[in-house]
Design a protein around this motif. Structure first.
Motif, short mmCIF file in Angstrom:
data_model
loop_
_atom_site.label_atom_id
_atom_site.label_comp_id
_atom_site.label_asym_id
_atom_site.label_seq_id
_atom_site.Cartn_x
_atom_site.Cartn_y
_atom_site.Cartn_z
N LYS A 145 0.85 -1.19 0.00
CA LYS A 145 0.00 0.00 0.00
C LYS A 145 0.89 1.24 0.00
CE LYS A 145 -3.92 -0.18 2.30
NZ LYS A 145 -4.86 -0.19 3.42
N GLY A 146 0.43 2.25 -0.70
CA GLY A 146 1.16 3.52 -0.69
C GLY A 146 0.98 4.24 0.63
N LYS A 148 -2.37 5.84 -0.58
CA LYS A 148 -2.34 6.25 -1.98
C LYS A 148 -1.97 5.08 -2.88
CE LYS A 148 -1.60 10.99 -0.95
NZ LYS A 148 -1.13 12.24 -1.27
N GLY A 149 -2.97 4.30 -3.26
CA GLY A 149 -2.79 3.23 -4.22
C GLY A 149 -2.14 1.98 -3.65
N ARG A 206 3.14 1.63 -9.11
CA ARG A 206 1.78 1.08 -9.14
C ARG A 206 1.56 0.26 -10.40
NH1 ARG A 206 0.40 6.57 -7.67
NH2 ARG A 206 0.51 6.66 -5.41
#
Length: 141
Positions: A55-56, A60-61, A98
């Motif tokens: 996970k970011g 975030k993504g 990503r």
């Protein structure tokens, strides 16, 4: 006198740091042994594993990884692979990460996941493993 005091304080700080390091090493070793036992029990029980994602930061993504195993936290930010290696599954992700995926470095596991975080965000490693495979520590007959 000042030099003597400073030398004693320096030595006391060094000893304290050594004790802390030794305590942390012992905790990591205990957690590594727990994960090794869990992985054996999970394999014996046929517990399905899955591809782990990173996970970011800040949610975030996500990005693919080559890791297969189990998520230890419900927020999917920590996991253990099928060989018993612990990973923190968060990373600073670029748009390219990503798309292509990321490689994460293994970490030494803690006995408490999320220790020092927000109230209610920490969980004992044994409790996290029990959620994945209830009774995994019970001796087999």
């Amino acid at each position: 006198m000042t030099d003597d005091w400073a030398a004693r304080r320096t030595e006391a700080a060094r000893v304290q740091a050594e004790r802390l390091r030794a305590r942390q090493d012992a905790e990591h070793a205990e957690a590594e042994a727990l994960l090794a036992r869990f992985v054996r029990a999970a394999a014996d029980a046929g517990l399905a594993h899955e591809r782990l994602e990173a996970k970011g930061y800040g949610g975030k993504g996500t990005a693919r990884t080559s890791l297969r195993g189990w998520y230890l936290r419900t927020d999917r930010t920590a996991g253990v692979t099928t060989d018993g290696t612990f990973y923190v599954l968060t990373a600073p992700l670029s748009p390219l990460d990503r798309l292509r995926g990321v490689r994460l470095a293994p970490q030494r596991p803690p006995l408490v996941l999320g220790a020092g975080g927000k109230d209610g965000s920490s969980i004992d490693l044994t409790e996290a493993l029990d959620r994945l495979l209830p009774g995994w520590q019970a001796p087999s007959t």
